[in-house]
Write a protein that holds these residues in place. Sequence first.
Motif, PDB file in Angstrom:
ATOM      1  N   LYS A  68       0.819  -1.210   0.000  1.00  0.00           N
ATOM      2  CA  LYS A  68       0.000   0.000   0.000  1.00  0.00           C
ATOM      3  C   LYS A  68       0.856   1.264   0.000  1.00  0.00           C
ATOM      4  N   GLN A  69       1.919   1.302   0.779  1.00  0.00           N
ATOM      5  CA  GLN A  69       2.771   2.487   0.820  1.00  0.00           C
ATOM      6  C   GLN A  69       3.408   2.744  -0.537  1.00  0.00           C
ATOM      7  N   GLN A  70       3.809   1.703  -1.213  1.00  0.00           N
ATOM      8  CA  GLN A  70       4.415   1.841  -2.537  1.00  0.00           C
ATOM      9  C   GLN A  70       3.397   2.410  -3.526  1.00  0.00           C
ATOM     10  N   ARG A  71       2.158   1.921  -3.478  1.00  0.00           N
ATOM     11  CA  ARG A  71       1.115   2.432  -4.373  1.00  0.00           C
ATOM     12  C   ARG A  71       0.849   3.900  -4.098  1.00  0.00           C
ATOM     13  N   ASP A  72       0.746   4.258  -2.815  1.00  0.00           N
ATOM     14  CA  ASP A  72       0.458   5.644  -2.457  1.00  0.00           C
ATOM     15  C   ASP A  72       1.575   6.579  -2.907  1.00  0.00           C
ATOM     16  N   ALA A  73       2.827   6.156  -2.759  1.00  0.00           N
ATOM     17  CA  ALA A  73       3.961   6.989  -3.163  1.00  0.00           C
ATOM     18  C   ALA A  73       3.957   7.203  -4.679  1.00  0.00           C
ATOM     19  N   GLU A  74       3.687   6.146  -5.439  1.00  0.00           N
ATOM     20  CA  GLU A  74       3.652   6.279  -6.897  1.00  0.00           C
ATOM     21  C   GLU A  74       2.498   7.177  -7.340  1.00  0.00           C
ATOM     22  N   ARG A  75       1.366   7.073  -6.677  1.00  0.00           N
ATOM     23  CA  ARG A  75       0.217   7.911  -7.019  1.00  0.00           C
ATOM     24  C   ARG A  75       0.516   9.380  -6.726  1.00  0.00           C
ATOM     25  N   ASP A  76       1.126   9.649  -5.576  1.00  0.00           N
ATOM     26  CA  ASP A  76       1.464  11.024  -5.219  1.00  0.00           C
ATOM     27  C   ASP A  76       2.476  11.616  -6.194  1.00  0.00           C
ATOM     28  N   LEU A  77       3.453  10.823  -6.607  1.00  0.00           N
ATOM     29  CA  LEU A  77       4.450  11.291  -7.565  1.00  0.00           C
ATOM     30  C   LEU A  77       3.789  11.626  -8.901  1.00  0.00           C
ATOM     31  N   ALA A  78       2.878  10.786  -9.346  1.00  0.00           N
ATOM     32  CA  ALA A  78       2.181  11.039 -10.610  1.00  0.00           C
ATOM     33  C   ALA A  78       1.346  12.316 -10.520  1.00  0.00           C
ATOM     34  N   ARG A  79       0.720  12.547  -9.388  1.00  0.00           N
ATOM     35  CA  ARG A  79      -0.074  13.770  -9.208  1.00  0.00           C
ATOM     36  C   ARG A  79       0.807  15.009  -9.249  1.00  0.00           C
ATOM     37  N   GLN A  80       1.973  14.931  -8.624  1.00  0.00           N
ATOM     38  CA  GLN A  80       2.886  16.073  -8.620  1.00  0.00           C
ATOM     39  C   GLN A  80       3.375  16.387 -10.029  1.00  0.00           C
TER      40      GLN A  80
END
Length: 85
Positions: A68-80
């Motif tokens: 879950k942490q890996q998914r959240d980090a990738e999603r946040d990076l894509a949003r940025q």
Amino acid sequence: WRSPPTTRGGRQGRLYYGTQVASRPPSFTLFVNDPKLFGETYRRYVERQIREGLGFDGTPLRLFWRGKQQRDAERDLARQQTRKT
């Protein structure tokens, strides 16, 4: 399927869902709460269940355990990145 064993800290791994991401070789991504909570014996068990249930006997499989942490980090990076453009 069996539930994974509980760790010493009382945490238990949860397998949310899995999806096939490639066909040559067959590759699956398994979405879990924390990949570190799944020991080698449980990983072999899951691989064996996939082999028997989907007919991949004798075929090399690739399993990716995604937390879950890996998914959240990738999603946040894509949003940025989309905000910058």
